[in-house]
Design a protein around this motif. Structure first.
Motif, short mmCIF file in Angstrom:
data_model
loop_
_atom_site.label_atom_id
_atom_site.label_comp_id
_atom_site.label_asym_id
_atom_site.label_seq_id
_atom_site.Cartn_x
_atom_site.Cartn_y
_atom_site.Cartn_z
N GLY B 1 0.82 -1.19 0.00
CA GLY B 1 0.00 0.00 0.00
C GLY B 1 0.86 1.25 0.00
N GLU B 2 0.23 2.38 -0.16
CA GLU B 2 0.94 3.64 -0.25
C GLU B 2 1.01 4.38 1.08
OE1 GLU B 2 2.31 2.88 -3.67
OE2 GLU B 2 2.67 4.87 -2.82
N GLU B 3 0.51 3.79 2.11
CA GLU B 3 0.63 4.43 3.42
C GLU B 3 0.96 3.36 4.46
OE1 GLU B 3 -3.17 6.26 4.19
OE2 GLU B 3 -3.98 4.42 5.00
N VAL B 4 1.53 3.84 5.54
CA VAL B 4 1.82 2.95 6.65
C VAL B 4 0.53 2.75 7.44
CG1 VAL B 4 3.14 2.63 8.77
CG2 VAL B 4 4.20 3.76 6.79
N ALA B 5 0.11 1.51 7.55
CA ALA B 5 -1.17 1.21 8.20
C ALA B 5 -0.93 0.62 9.57
CB ALA B 5 -1.97 0.24 7.32
N GLN B 6 -1.44 1.32 10.58
CA GLN B 6 -1.32 0.83 11.94
C GLN B 6 -2.68 0.44 12.49
OE1 GLN B 6 1.74 4.20 13.37
NE2 GLN B 6 1.50 2.52 14.85
N THR B 7 -2.72 -0.70 13.15
CA THR B 7 -3.95 -1.14 13.79
C THR B 7 -3.64 -1.70 15.17
OG1 THR B 7 -3.69 -3.31 12.74
CG2 THR B 7 -5.14 -1.72 11.63
N PRO B 8 -4.57 -1.58 16.11
CA PRO B 8 -5.78 -0.75 16.01
C PRO B 8 -5.44 0.72 16.22
CG PRO B 8 -5.60 -1.70 18.19
CD PRO B 8 -4.43 -2.23 17.41
N LYS B 9 -6.40 1.60 16.07
CA LYS B 9 -6.17 3.02 16.33
C LYS B 9 -6.13 3.28 17.83
CE LYS B 9 -7.92 5.23 12.18
NZ LYS B 9 -8.88 6.18 11.61
N HIS B 10 -6.97 2.59 18.54
CA HIS B 10 -7.03 2.75 19.99
C HIS B 10 -7.04 1.37 20.63
CE1 HIS B 10 -8.12 7.01 19.58
NE2 HIS B 10 -8.91 6.61 18.62
N LEU B 11 -6.39 1.27 21.78
CA LEU B 11 -6.32 0.01 22.50
C LEU B 11 -6.34 0.31 23.99
CD1 LEU B 11 -5.97 -3.05 22.03
CD2 LEU B 11 -3.50 -2.70 22.07
N VAL B 12 -7.25 -0.32 24.70
CA VAL B 12 -7.33 -0.13 26.14
C VAL B 12 -7.04 -1.47 26.79
CG1 VAL B 12 -8.74 0.56 28.10
CG2 VAL B 12 -9.02 1.70 25.89
N ARG B 13 -6.12 -1.45 27.74
CA ARG B 13 -5.77 -2.67 28.44
C ARG B 13 -5.71 -2.41 29.94
NH1 ARG B 13 -7.24 -4.84 24.78
NH2 ARG B 13 -6.21 -6.24 23.29
N GLY B 14 -6.11 -3.42 30.71
CA GLY B 14 -5.95 -3.35 32.14
C GLY B 14 -4.49 -3.63 32.49
N GLU B 15 -4.06 -3.04 33.56
CA GLU B 15 -2.67 -3.24 33.97
C GLU B 15 -2.40 -4.75 34.11
OE1 GLU B 15 -1.80 -0.93 37.44
OE2 GLU B 15 0.33 -0.79 36.95
N GLY B 16 -1.29 -5.19 33.53
CA GLY B 16 -0.95 -6.60 33.58
C GLY B 16 -1.37 -7.38 32.36
N GLN B 17 -2.25 -6.79 31.55
CA GLN B 17 -2.68 -7.48 30.34
C GLN B 17 -1.66 -7.30 29.21
OE1 GLN B 17 -6.70 -5.81 29.78
NE2 GLN B 17 -7.51 -7.83 30.33
N LYS B 18 -1.82 -8.11 28.19
CA LYS B 18 -0.94 -8.04 27.04
C LYS B 18 -1.53 -7.08 26.01
CE LYS B 18 -0.84 -11.49 24.05
NZ LYS B 18 -0.60 -12.85 23.50
N ALA B 19 -0.65 -6.39 25.30
CA ALA B 19 -1.09 -5.50 24.21
C ALA B 19 -0.27 -5.84 22.97
CB ALA B 19 -0.88 -4.04 24.58
#
Lengths: 116, 114
Positions: B1-19
Protein backbone atom coordinates in the motif's frame (compact mmCIF):
# COMPACT_ATOMS: atom_id res chain seq x y z
CA UNK A 1 24.60 11.29 21.84
CA UNK A 2 22.60 13.50 19.56
CA UNK A 3 19.93 15.86 20.86
CA UNK A 4 17.45 18.38 19.51
CA UNK A 5 16.20 21.47 21.30
CA UNK A 6 13.12 23.41 20.33
CA UNK A 7 13.21 26.40 22.68
CA UNK A 8 9.65 27.53 22.08
CA UNK A 9 6.93 25.33 23.53
CA UNK A 10 4.06 27.39 22.16
CA UNK A 11 3.91 30.16 19.57
CA UNK A 12 0.87 32.19 18.54
CA UNK A 13 0.82 34.17 15.33
CA UNK A 14 -1.83 36.02 13.39
CA UNK A 15 -2.96 34.63 10.07
CA UNK A 16 -0.88 36.18 7.31
CA UNK A 17 2.05 36.92 9.58
CA UNK A 18 5.47 35.37 9.08
CA UNK A 19 6.66 32.46 11.17
CA UNK A 20 9.98 31.16 12.41
CA UNK A 21 10.27 28.06 14.58
CA UNK A 22 13.63 27.48 16.16
CA UNK A 23 15.58 24.25 16.29
CA UNK A 24 19.05 23.59 17.62
CA UNK A 25 20.77 20.26 17.39
CA UNK A 26 23.76 18.58 18.91
CA UNK A 27 25.50 15.95 16.82
CA UNK A 28 29.14 15.18 16.22
CA UNK A 29 29.01 14.56 12.50
CA UNK A 30 27.10 16.07 9.60
CA UNK A 31 23.47 15.71 10.60
CA UNK A 32 20.48 14.69 8.62
CA UNK A 33 17.79 17.15 9.70
CA UNK A 34 14.04 17.03 9.37
CA UNK A 35 10.93 19.00 10.20
CA UNK A 36 7.68 17.13 10.74
CA UNK A 37 4.19 18.44 11.42
CA UNK A 38 1.60 16.65 13.54
CA UNK A 39 -2.03 17.69 13.48
CA UNK A 40 -4.21 16.69 16.44
CA UNK A 41 -4.74 12.94 16.54
CA UNK A 42 -2.68 12.45 13.42
CA UNK A 43 0.64 10.95 12.50
CA UNK A 44 3.72 12.85 11.46
CA UNK A 45 4.01 14.41 8.03
CA UNK A 46 7.42 15.30 6.65
CA UNK A 47 7.68 18.98 5.75
CA UNK A 48 11.28 19.07 4.57
CA UNK A 49 14.70 17.57 5.09
CA UNK A 50 18.35 18.54 4.83
CA UNK A 51 21.12 16.11 4.00
CA UNK A 52 23.74 18.14 2.17
CA UNK A 53 24.19 20.84 -0.44
CA UNK A 54 22.18 24.04 -0.45
CA UNK A 55 21.62 25.10 3.12
CA UNK A 56 18.22 26.61 2.35
CA UNK A 57 15.73 23.85 1.72
CA UNK A 58 12.22 24.16 0.45
CA UNK A 59 9.43 21.96 1.67
CA UNK A 60 5.75 21.39 1.25
CA UNK A 61 3.00 23.83 2.18
CA UNK A 62 5.24 26.84 1.58
CA UNK A 63 7.71 26.04 4.37
CA UNK A 64 11.45 26.43 4.16
CA UNK A 65 14.32 25.85 6.56
CA UNK A 66 17.91 27.02 6.72
CA UNK A 67 20.77 24.91 8.00
CA UNK A 68 23.42 26.93 9.81
CA UNK A 69 26.31 24.78 10.86
CA UNK A 70 28.02 27.54 12.84
CA UNK A 71 24.92 27.94 15.00
CA UNK A 72 23.89 24.27 15.00
CA UNK A 73 20.47 25.43 13.92
CA UNK A 74 17.81 24.39 11.46
CA UNK A 75 15.02 26.94 11.81
CA UNK A 76 11.72 26.54 10.00
CA UNK A 77 10.15 29.55 8.30
CA UNK A 78 7.03 30.48 6.44
CA UNK A 79 6.39 33.95 5.00
CA UNK A 80 2.63 33.97 5.52
CA UNK A 81 0.86 31.62 7.92
CA UNK A 82 -2.55 30.13 7.17
CA UNK A 83 -5.07 29.04 9.80
CA UNK A 84 -4.59 25.45 8.64
CA UNK A 85 -0.95 25.59 9.73
CA UNK A 86 -2.02 25.35 13.37
CA UNK A 87 -0.40 22.12 14.57
CA UNK A 88 2.57 20.72 16.47
CA UNK A 89 5.93 20.98 14.74
CA UNK A 90 8.82 18.66 15.44
CA UNK A 91 12.44 19.04 14.48
CA UNK A 92 14.45 15.83 14.27
CA UNK A 93 17.97 14.66 13.60
CA UNK A 94 18.84 11.27 12.16
CA UNK A 95 21.85 9.53 13.60
CA UNK A 96 23.02 6.06 12.96
CA UNK A 97 24.54 3.35 15.00
CA UNK A 98 26.19 2.11 11.86
CA UNK A 99 25.55 1.78 8.17
CA UNK A 100 21.91 1.34 7.39
CA UNK A 101 19.08 2.13 9.72
CA UNK A 102 19.13 5.57 11.27
CA UNK A 103 16.83 6.37 14.14
CA UNK A 104 15.32 9.82 14.53
CA UNK A 105 15.86 11.90 17.64
CA UNK A 106 13.05 14.42 18.03
CA UNK A 107 12.76 17.72 19.80
CA UNK A 108 9.84 18.16 22.17
CA UNK A 109 7.87 20.10 19.62
CA UNK A 110 6.49 23.60 19.21
CA UNK A 111 2.76 24.09 19.22
CA UNK A 112 1.64 26.69 16.72
CA UNK A 113 -1.63 28.52 17.23
CA UNK A 114 -2.96 30.83 14.53
CA UNK A 115 -5.24 33.77 15.31
CA UNK A 116 -7.72 34.54 12.53
CA UNK B 1 0.00 0.00 0.00
CA UNK B 2 0.94 3.64 -0.25
CA UNK B 3 0.63 4.43 3.42
CA UNK B 4 1.82 2.95 6.65
CA UNK B 5 -1.17 1.21 8.20
CA UNK B 6 -1.32 0.83 11.94
CA UNK B 7 -3.95 -1.14 13.79
CA UNK B 8 -5.78 -0.75 16.01
CA UNK B 9 -6.17 3.02 16.33
CA UNK B 10 -7.03 2.75 19.99
CA UNK B 11 -6.32 0.01 22.50
CA UNK B 12 -7.33 -0.13 26.14
CA UNK B 13 -5.77 -2.67 28.44
CA UNK B 14 -5.95 -3.35 32.14
CA UNK B 15 -2.67 -3.24 33.97
CA UNK B 16 -0.95 -6.60 33.58
CA UNK B 17 -2.68 -7.48 30.34
CA UNK B 18 -0.94 -8.04 27.04
CA UNK B 19 -1.09 -5.50 24.21
CA UNK B 20 -0.27 -6.19 20.59
CA UNK B 21 0.06 -3.49 17.96
CA UNK B 22 0.40 -3.97 14.23
CA UNK B 23 2.07 -2.08 11.42
CA UNK B 24 1.97 -2.71 7.71
CA UNK B 25 4.79 -0.74 6.06
CA UNK B 26 4.56 0.77 2.63
CA UNK B 27 5.11 -1.84 -0.05
CA UNK B 28 8.73 -1.87 -1.14
CA UNK B 29 10.04 -0.30 2.04
CA UNK B 30 12.71 -2.38 3.71
CA UNK B 31 13.02 -0.51 6.99
CA UNK B 32 10.50 -0.29 9.78
CA UNK B 33 10.81 1.84 12.91
CA UNK B 34 8.77 1.94 16.09
CA UNK B 35 8.53 5.05 18.24
CA UNK B 36 6.70 5.74 21.47
CA UNK B 37 5.20 9.19 22.03
CA UNK B 38 4.40 9.83 25.65
CA UNK B 39 2.84 12.84 27.32
CA UNK B 40 4.60 16.14 26.67
CA UNK B 41 5.36 15.02 23.16
CA UNK B 42 8.48 13.09 23.90
CA UNK B 43 9.30 10.64 21.17
CA UNK B 44 11.33 7.66 22.12
CA UNK B 45 12.87 5.36 19.53
CA UNK B 46 12.18 1.74 20.33
CA UNK B 47 13.41 -0.53 17.58
CA UNK B 48 14.13 -0.74 13.87
CA UNK B 49 14.07 -3.58 11.36
CA UNK B 50 15.66 -4.20 8.03
CA UNK B 51 13.20 -6.57 6.46
CA UNK B 52 12.67 -9.26 9.09
CA UNK B 53 15.95 -8.62 10.87
CA UNK B 54 16.27 -6.48 13.96
CA UNK B 55 18.67 -3.68 13.13
CA UNK B 56 18.70 -1.48 16.17
CA UNK B 57 16.93 -2.33 19.40
CA UNK B 58 18.74 0.07 21.68
CA UNK B 59 15.50 1.73 22.74
CA UNK B 60 13.54 -1.38 23.61
CA UNK B 61 12.73 -2.11 27.23
CA UNK B 62 14.00 -5.67 27.25
CA UNK B 63 11.77 -7.12 29.88
CA UNK B 64 8.25 -6.68 28.54
CA UNK B 65 8.55 -5.40 24.98
CA UNK B 66 9.12 -7.49 21.91
CA UNK B 67 8.72 -6.88 18.20
CA UNK B 68 8.74 -8.85 14.99
CA UNK B 69 8.63 -8.27 11.27
CA UNK B 70 7.92 -11.56 9.54
CA UNK B 71 7.70 -12.03 5.77
CA UNK B 72 4.25 -11.48 4.30
CA UNK B 73 2.83 -10.34 7.64
CA UNK B 74 2.36 -6.99 9.33
CA UNK B 75 5.08 -6.07 11.78
CA UNK B 76 4.04 -6.28 15.42
CA UNK B 77 4.96 -4.72 18.73
CA UNK B 78 3.91 -6.65 21.80
CA UNK B 79 3.90 -5.54 25.38
CA UNK B 80 3.55 -8.26 27.98
CA UNK B 81 2.09 -7.33 31.35
CA UNK B 82 1.37 -3.70 30.54
CA UNK B 83 2.01 -0.99 33.09
CA UNK B 84 0.38 2.41 33.50
CA UNK B 85 3.51 4.11 32.16
CA UNK B 86 3.15 2.22 28.87
CA UNK B 87 0.20 4.47 28.04
CA UNK B 88 1.33 6.35 24.95
CA UNK B 89 0.86 6.65 21.23
CA UNK B 90 2.98 4.15 19.37
CA UNK B 91 4.05 5.19 15.90
CA UNK B 92 5.39 3.00 13.18
CA UNK B 93 7.38 4.41 10.26
CA UNK B 94 8.82 2.83 7.17
CA UNK B 95 11.43 3.92 4.69
CA UNK B 96 12.87 2.63 1.49
CA UNK B 97 16.45 3.09 2.60
CA UNK B 98 17.84 3.02 6.08
CA UNK B 99 18.86 6.63 6.17
CA UNK B 100 15.29 7.71 6.80
CA UNK B 101 15.41 9.72 3.62
CA UNK B 102 11.69 9.48 3.49
CA UNK B 103 10.41 8.04 6.73
CA UNK B 104 6.65 7.79 6.37
CA UNK B 105 4.75 7.58 9.61
CA UNK B 106 1.51 5.80 10.34
CA UNK B 107 -1.37 7.39 12.24
CA UNK B 108 -0.31 5.73 15.44
CA UNK B 109 -1.95 3.43 17.96
CA UNK B 110 -3.07 5.05 21.20
CA UNK B 111 -2.57 2.60 24.04
CA UNK B 112 -4.28 3.37 27.31
CA UNK B 113 -3.44 1.19 30.29
CA UNK B 114 -5.98 1.45 33.11
Amino acid sequence: AQSVTQPDIHITVSEGASLELRCNYSYGATPYLFWYVQSPGQGLQLLLKYFSGDTLVQGIKGFEAEFKRSQSSFNLRKPSVHWSDAAEYFCAVAAGSGAGSYQLTFGKGTKLSVIP
Amino acid sequence: GEEVAQTPKHLVRGEGQKAKLYCAPIKGHSYVFWYQQVLKNEFKFLISFQNENVFDETGMPKERFSAKCLPNSPCSLEIQATKLEDSAVYFCASSKTGVTTEAFFGQGTRLTVV
